[in-house]
Enzyme design. Sequence first.
Site, PDB file in Angstrom:
ATOM      1  CE1 TYR A 108      -3.585   2.669   0.968  1.00  0.00           C
ATOM      2  CE2 TYR A 108      -1.776   3.575   2.248  1.00  0.00           C
ATOM      3  CZ  TYR A 108      -3.023   3.715   1.668  1.00  0.00           C
ATOM      4  OH  TYR A 108      -3.699   4.902   1.790  1.00  0.00           O
ATOM      5  CD  GLU A 196      -6.069   4.811  -0.801  1.00  0.00           C
ATOM      6  OE1 GLU A 196      -6.042   4.830   0.430  1.00  0.00           O
ATOM      7  OE2 GLU A 196      -7.109   4.684  -1.449  1.00  0.00           O
TER       8      GLU A 196
END
Length: 387
Positions: A108, A196
């Site tokens: 991530y 993101e």
Amino acid sequence: MKIHEYQAKQLLSRHDIPVPRGSLALTVEEAVKAAAEIAGPVVLKAQVHAGGRGKGGGVQRANSGEEVELLAAKLLGMKLITPQTGPKGKVVNKILVEEALDIAKELYLGILIDRATAKIVVMASTAGGMDIEATAATTPEKIARISIDPLLGIQGYHCRRLAFSLGLGAEERQQFMPLLAALYRLFVEYDCSLLEINPLILTAAQKLMVLDAKLEVDNNALFRQPLVRSFRDLAEEEPLEVEAQAYHLSYIKLDGTIGNLVNGAGLAMATMDLIKKAGAEPANFLDVGGGATAEMVENGFRIILSDPKVKAILVNIFGGILRGDILARGIVEAARTCRIGVPVIVRLEGTNSEAGRQILLHSGLNFIPAADLQDAARQVAMAAQEK
Ligand code: GDP
Ligand code: MN
């Protein structure tokens, strides 16, 4: 402003950030053609402005042409419900057809602005994939963060620190460091408020690649971001908000039953607070602005009334530049053109407020005057309950 994954990936590609091969499809035929060009298993990804698509069935793997046809037909036009869309879901009009990759690891990466410190924060975690929200809630220590002074920009040591916290080996670090620096530059160049990457993957062939990208750009910077502006997809936006923008009204749709029409953003916020204090929920935020015309008021009224949840309306105007008589004429005009089937409580003060009250009083229409703001909030909450 949000943009689609496929658009974000176009921006990433321009910055030499590796993304899977793929193309956009609006029809089943286009999807089949795109998959044939990739030659091999593909992933079909619903393009909507909401995350959590994997959990809602919006990301599907297809191993053959027949499967592509079947799954594309299923995805296109479907109402995709994910943890982020709300129960209403989002209609899928576009799908991204991408080469399916063998994933060894899902990481991530998130870049965002920390307004409290006025810095850009980069977050990274080895717990990438579809459950990052759960990780953030239960084991936040699994997410590493660094703060970057925007005047100094990202430095080698920032990238190294995150590379080590992700447990990357020497070969992977060589790929990660320029990739993160490029992401950071892209974030700044496009005035992003959020970028993101979840997941950033390590393929079975040891290659780092961006598998999913969520990008949001600060609306206040859109005037200098023509490319991002061209990415706007009105189908993803609340129709009433789009209409309001065309009339230069600041309207945001909410979930309650009390419509409100106010001049000035601060007063609109205070009005919503008072509605809540009176035990009701606002159906919208609507600032008609200081220099509103009768026509703008009329349009604002019409937009509020197009929301079927609205049970009562509170008009709260403090006349400054916007005069009370102009406002009153706008309301009366709106009442004539669109049938108002709900009680309207009016609190009017300031310039020409008496003239405005007279216009409302003699309009032959049923407006309920309020003595002051608190009284107005109480009355509108009561009126909505009785409806
Ligand atoms: P999101 O659920 O909206 O965040 O959509 P993502 O694009 O992140 O996809 C969700 C999940 O689908 C990813 O975390 C992957 O596990 C899986 N996925 C997406 N693309 C591929 C692919 O090319 N190959 C494989 N094996 N899995 C994929
Ligand atoms: Mn994702």
